[in-house]
Design an enzyme around this catalytic site. Structure first.
Site, mmCIF file in Angstrom:
data_model
loop_
_atom_site.group_PDB
_atom_site.id
_atom_site.type_symbol
_atom_site.label_atom_id
_atom_site.label_comp_id
_atom_site.label_asym_id
_atom_site.label_seq_id
_atom_site.Cartn_x
_atom_site.Cartn_y
_atom_site.Cartn_z
ATOM 1 N N ASP A 118 0.817 -1.212 0.000
ATOM 2 C CA ASP A 118 0.000 0.000 0.000
ATOM 3 C C ASP A 118 0.854 1.267 0.000
ATOM 4 O OD1 ASP A 118 -2.296 -1.447 -0.070
ATOM 5 O OD2 ASP A 118 -2.788 -1.224 2.057
ATOM 6 N N GLY A 119 1.995 1.232 0.682
ATOM 7 C CA GLY A 119 2.869 2.408 0.706
ATOM 8 C C GLY A 119 3.392 2.752 -0.675
ATOM 9 N N ASP A 130 -3.796 10.580 4.683
ATOM 10 C CA ASP A 130 -4.023 11.459 5.816
ATOM 11 C C ASP A 130 -2.949 12.534 5.949
ATOM 12 O OD1 ASP A 130 -1.840 9.900 6.857
ATOM 13 O OD2 ASP A 130 -3.249 8.510 7.755
ATOM 14 N N ARG A 138 -5.671 19.792 23.000
ATOM 15 C CA ARG A 138 -4.411 19.299 23.556
ATOM 16 C C ARG A 138 -4.419 17.786 23.429
ATOM 17 N NH1 ARG A 138 -3.256 20.095 29.008
ATOM 18 N NH2 ARG A 138 -1.037 19.963 28.476
ATOM 19 N N THR A 148 -9.072 3.723 7.005
ATOM 20 C CA THR A 148 -8.688 2.365 7.405
ATOM 21 C C THR A 148 -7.220 2.292 7.814
ATOM 22 O OG1 THR A 148 -8.263 1.827 5.081
ATOM 23 C CG2 THR A 148 -10.425 1.236 5.961
ATOM 24 N N ALA A 149 -6.563 3.444 7.921
ATOM 25 C CA ALA A 149 -5.137 3.473 8.269
ATOM 26 C C ALA A 149 -4.957 3.984 9.704
ATOM 27 C CB ALA A 149 -4.391 4.333 7.246
ATOM 28 N N TYR A 150 -4.120 4.999 9.886
ATOM 29 C CA TYR A 150 -3.807 5.508 11.222
ATOM 30 C C TYR A 150 -5.067 5.966 11.960
ATOM 31 C CZ TYR A 150 -0.866 8.049 14.654
ATOM 32 O OH TYR A 150 -0.247 8.501 15.784
ATOM 33 N N GLN A 155 4.793 9.663 4.484
ATOM 34 C CA GLN A 155 5.889 9.507 3.528
ATOM 35 C C GLN A 155 6.661 10.802 3.308
ATOM 36 O OE1 GLN A 155 4.148 7.688 0.011
ATOM 37 N NE2 GLN A 155 4.179 5.664 0.947
#
Length: 298
Positions: free
Chosen positions: A80-81, A155, A182, A195-197, A253
């Protein structure tokens, strides 16, 4: 039947981890795929860095802008990256991408390497599902000047420093003050990035067709500070109020170091990524498989 695509770019990841035993070399994998495409009467073009780092030769070589102007399909081999990186670079050229998964998870590189030939034969004849994904255009502003400019498919993340405490951020949406937050950080994610971070930080899943994104705090100081889904035509503004060694990441990235007073703006990009999936592909099938839903159900 002839291929619908005449000029196909082959792009790959150069170095792969060896986990659980030896994997076929990147060069051998790309060479096998290139030979298959040639047998389908397609002209194969190697991406410059892919050719240079694998030593694969015998085919024309182009950089990414050249591929964008001359190719009608990009075949990405990796995880995916790898797909994220090339989709950002090719978005302005509107070149569709097909992902062959040689990574681990494979949310957007959904064709298994061991089944690529049978799957691609049908896709090259035009039997595929088209999937357009919205992208974000983010900028970092300092003293009224743009010091960093990037696209993101997954993101935009504002993070605290590795050894420092929380960051404090002032957040606006479409000129309306939202809150001073904060937290360890803040994630602005597209439906693709949900669906990632963002998911690991407690955010919801967004269907890729939604014109929306999600804003997810990372370990917020105020526990009532929850993820919120926003309409994507607007603009999100994040001002860094406090926090040492903070940074802004774009798809994890590319990275920009932040100073107190810096402003991050996030808008919907005019460009979008176009993925091609096998006929019958379903987003829900992907979720079920990758997130291991229904396991153990008789």
């Amino acid at each position: 039947m002839k291929s619908k695509f005449r000029h196909i770019a082959l792009l790959g990841k150069y170095q792969l981890p060896t986990a659980g035993g030896a994997k076929p070399s990147t060069r051998l994998t790309l060479e096998t795929i290139a030979q298959f495409l040639h047998a389908q009467h397609c002209e194969v073009i190697l991406e410059h860095d892919t050719a240079a780092n694998t030593g694969l030769s015998g085919y024309p070589v182009m950089d990414v802008p050249g591929i964008g102007k001359n190719c009608d399909l990009a075949l990405v081999v990796g995880g995916d990256g790898t797909m994220l990186g090339y989709s950002r670079q090719l978005a302005q050229y509107q070149v569709p991408l097909i992902g062959i998964n040689q990574g681990r998870l494979g949310f957007i590189t959904d064709i298994p390497l061991n089944a690529f030939a049978d799957t691609l034969k049908d896709m090259l004849r035009g039997e595929y599902e088209q999937d357009k994904r919205a992208m974000m255009h983010a900028k970092v502003w300092r003293d009224g000047h743009c010091v960093f400019d990037a696209l993101a498919l997954n993101d935009v993340v504002v993070n605290r420093g590795a050894t420092s405490g929380m960051v404090e951020m002032r957040v606006e949406v479409d000129g309306h003050f939202v809150a001073n937050q904060r937290a360890d950080g803040l994630i602005i994610a597209t439906p693709t990035g949900s669906t990632a971070y963002a998911l690991s930080a407690g955010g919801p899943l967004l269907h890729p067709s939604l014109p929306a994104w999600v804003m997810v705090p990372i370990a917020p100081h105020t526990l009532s500070n929850r993820p919120i889904v926003l309409s994507d035509p607007g603009e999100i503004v994040i001002d860094l109020v406090a926090g040492r060694d903070a940074s802004a990441n774009f798809d994890m990235q590319s990275l920009a170091s932040l100073l107190i007073g810096d402003r991050i703006t996030v808008r919907r990009s005019e460009h979008s990524a176009c993925f091609l999936h096998p006929k019958g592909w379903s987003y829900f099938d992907t979720l079920r498989k990758k997130l291991h839903w229904n396991e153990g159900v008789a």
